[in-house]
Motif scaffolding. Structure first.
Motif, PDB file in Angstrom:
ATOM      1  N   ILE A 160     -10.457   5.982  -1.763  1.00 26.77           N
ATOM      2  CA  ILE A 160      -9.108   6.156  -2.296  1.00 26.77           C
ATOM      3  C   ILE A 160      -9.050   5.502  -3.671  1.00 26.77           C
ATOM      4  O   ILE A 160      -9.361   4.315  -3.825  1.00 26.77           O
ATOM      5  CB  ILE A 160      -8.067   5.516  -1.355  1.00 26.77           C
ATOM      6  CG1 ILE A 160      -8.029   6.257  -0.021  1.00 26.77           C
ATOM      7  CG2 ILE A 160      -6.685   5.489  -1.994  1.00 26.77           C
ATOM      8  CD1 ILE A 160      -7.482   7.667  -0.092  1.00 26.77           C
TER       9      ILE A 160
ATOM     10  N   ASN B 176      -7.469  13.091   3.135  1.00 28.52           N
ATOM     11  CA  ASN B 176      -8.635  12.701   2.335  1.00 28.52           C
ATOM     12  C   ASN B 176      -9.946  13.123   2.988  1.00 28.52           C
ATOM     13  O   ASN B 176     -10.998  12.536   2.741  1.00 28.52           O
ATOM     14  CB  ASN B 176      -8.636  11.183   2.076  1.00 28.52           C
ATOM     15  CG  ASN B 176      -9.521  10.790   0.903  1.00 28.52           C
ATOM     16  OD1 ASN B 176      -9.575  11.492  -0.110  1.00 28.52           O
ATOM     17  ND2 ASN B 176     -10.232   9.676   1.029  1.00 28.52           N
TER      18      ASN B 176
ATOM     19  N   ASN C  68     -10.853   7.760   5.354  1.00 26.29           N
ATOM     20  CA  ASN C  68      -9.881   6.689   5.157  1.00 26.29           C
ATOM     21  C   ASN C  68     -10.162   5.566   6.136  1.00 26.29           C
ATOM     22  O   ASN C  68     -10.423   5.810   7.325  1.00 26.29           O
ATOM     23  CB  ASN C  68      -8.446   7.181   5.402  1.00 26.29           C
ATOM     24  CG  ASN C  68      -7.916   8.022   4.263  1.00 26.29           C
ATOM     25  OD1 ASN C  68      -8.337   7.875   3.119  1.00 26.29           O
ATOM     26  ND2 ASN C  68      -6.991   8.914   4.566  1.00 26.29           N
TER      27      ASN C  68
END
Length: 597
Positions: free
Chosen positions: A201, A341, A345
């Motif tokens: 991220i 994502n 994650n």
């Protein structure tokens, strides 16, 4: 921010072809041998001088620096989201690009603004939590509401809330007096800190930089994860005010670079976001010798280390009487917790905990399969993903392949649940286990199971319809108090806790170097609350307008972070623009886009 708070300079979002300002570029080390390490030594020396400068930097100048960072992040927002999408193989017109806006520049903008507000309050002799709503939780705990934190949040995230639970026995007065952390004594700096950045991220590395600087008074050497090396020019420009002030340097390189820096005598502290395995290599060393050191509790690293390391996050689904639309919506909710994502994650939901006695169990699982299948396709962009998927399938030969590399593992009576509950897959693999019971009996069994058997303590999710919550009464919060997780989400995803600037983020307290689980310490926490126990976030069970029709006062549509949100890219862009320049006049466009999800 209340009317009495100071105005923070409002940046603007740069258009894709806007002329970017000229920025002094620091040296970036990419060592291939011992000569490269000399460059690293030089950067650490520069930061040692920068520490002295930081000690002389008063609160007003720190606020100005945070405001400057906010402007530079806003100017880079377009390139930030576009570069992140390229790294992850997303088409520029994919709605999934919304994830890169919402988990990239957006939280950086809100963090910089909230930290600046906290420092402004300290400078005026007030606590960062002055004016916050305090409450209580089971076990003699004091709570602090951190979402909504501003009137804007109360409207933009209507129906969502977050509160920080303090450890038992900590009073509200203690919370107020200790909030501020190192900024209560800004001249007492804490050396040069190394941040070993995350690779998944894009907001994580710069958010960690801000927390090191402000909460701990440490200047920072940020070492990027190789997966995000292409973000280097964006980070360099977005964090230019800190680089030019001499309190930040950014380097790239492989694991040898990280190891050299972590053990460098000029580094006072290490913070790592990654896996427990990587943490152990840094602390104890690699291979058999590292394992021996860990067994003997004799770490190689002779300095403090904090960490955020993920884990196996449960999704506890309380049995109830749900409509067909409820089943479909919550199935998309669970699919989002796993597939956001791409599944890469630290807080991705990994195991759904269902009641084997729920009459709608099979209907929910059918909707869950359908939700996983219809989620937009994306490449397996994070290194090693395909291998981890195959390892999971090998452990559970009955696993269902739902296309696009996605796997659903329904652990049956003859299966050993150990593999799925004790290994963070970091891939689009979703497990399902069943426990007996309904109501409080099921919830008690689920809490006991995930506390005892699941790896890590970063986050847990609970989904329950309002009727079930009313039936559980005060027993529900008592059950939450027994859940040993750093962030607990009720009818929302723990990812909202990550995105909430004022909320602390990290593992449940108490882990050690030898049993690190999901890590040690916290980050984010823009109200600078001292030693919180956990964050509890909550949201509506149904989206608007069904929320209101069923008695929930929540005006929020399908969240833009849902993987099935069709307007997520535009909503993410607009939210980021709003965070850069908050205004009631800008809010209707955000809502108009969100309601097209």
């Amino acid at each position: 921010m209340t009317a009495s708070e100071p105005t923070i300079a409002e940046p603007t979002i740069a258009e894709p072809n806007a002329t970017e300002p000229t920025i002094a570029e620091p040296t970036v080390a990419e060592p291939t041998g011992t000569e490269g390490f000399g460059t690293l030594d030089g950067l650490i020396s520069e930061l040692a001088a920068g520490e002295k400068r930081w000690a002389r930097t008063g609160l007003s100048e720190r606020i100005a620096l945070l405001s400057a960072v906010r402007r530079s992040v806003a100017a880079q927002a377009e390139d930030w989201a576009r570069t992140a999408a390229l790294i992850k193989g997303l088409s520029p017109d994919s709605p999934l690009v919304g994830e890169e806006w919402i988990s990239g520049p957006y939280p950086m903008l809100t963090a910089a603004a909230t930290l600046a507000e906290s420092l402004s309050r300290i400078g005026r002799g007030r606590s960062p939590v002055a004016g916050a709503r305090f409450g209580t939780a089971p076990g003699g705990r004091v709570t602090v509401q951190v979402l909504p934190h501003t009137p804007y949040e109360a409207v933009l995230l209507h129906g969502f809330r977050a509160e920080v639970w303090m450890p038992p026995g900590v009073s509200a007065d203690t919370v107020r007096s200790r909030a501020g952390l190192a900024e209560l004594h800004p001249r007492q700096t804490q050396g040069v800190g190394l941040v070993l950045g995350a690779g998944n991220i894009t907001s994580i590395p710069p958010l960690d930089v801000l927390y090191e600087l402000v909460a701990h008074n440490r200047v920072v050497l940020l070492k990027l994860n190789p997966v995000l090396e292409r973000m280097l020019p964006v980070y360099r420009a977005a964090l230019a005010p800190l680089i030019e002030h001499g309190v930040l340097r950014i380097v790239t390189g492989d694991g040898r670079v990280g190891g050299y820096l972590a053990h460098h005598p000029g580094i006072a502290h290490v913070h790592i976001t990654g896996s427990a395995a990587t943490h152990d290599v840094v602390v104890f060393g690699a291979g058999a010798e590292g394992a021996e050191r860990k067994a003997a509790a004799t770490p190689l690293l002779s300095k403090p280390i904090t960490s955020e390391l993920g884990g196996v996050s449960p999704i506890i689904v309380m049995p109830g009487t749900w409509s067909r639309r409820d089943l479909r919506y919550q199935a998309e909710h669970v699919a989002t917790q796993r597939l956001h994502n791409g599944g890469y994650n630290c807080i991705a939901g990994q195991v759904v905990v269902l009641s084997g006695d729920w009459s709608q169990k099979d209907a929910f699982l059918a909707e869950l399969r359908a939700a996983v299948r219809r989620a937009p396709a994306r490449p397996a962009w994070y290194p090693g993903s395909d291998g981890r998927v195959e390892d999971a399938v090998a452990a559970y030969p009955g696993a269902e392949r739902l296309g696009r590399g996605r796997v659903l593992i329904r652990v049956g009576a003859g299966d050993d649940p150990e593999a799925i509950r004790s290994t963070e897959t970091f891939a689009p693999v979703l497990g399902v286990i069943e426990l007996p019971g309904r109501g409080a009996a099921f919830l008690d069994a689920a809490v006991e199971t995930v506390n005892r058997d699941f790896l890590g303590t970063l986050g847990a999710n609970v989904i329950a319809d309002p009727r079930t919550l009313r039936a559980l009464g005060t027993g529900f919060r008592t059950a939450l108090a027994r859940l040993r997780y750093g962030t607990i989400a009720v009818n929302t995803w723990t990812g909202l806790g990550f995105l909430t600037a004022a909320a602390p983020w990290g593992a449940y307290p108490g882990h050690t170097l030898n049993d690190v689980q999901s890590g040690i310490g916290i980050v984010h926490n823009a109200l600078l609350i001292d030693s919180p126990e956990r964050t509890v976030v909550s949201g509506p069970f149904r989206p608007f307008p069904r929320s209101v029709l069923h008695g929930e006062f929540a005006l929020f549509p399908k969240p833009p972070w849902f993987v099935t949100a069709r307007s997520a890219a535009m909503t993410g862009r607009l939210l980021t623009g709003f965070a850069a320049r908050p205004s009631w006049l800008r809010m209707p466009r955000v809502f108009a886009s969100a309601f097209r999800a």
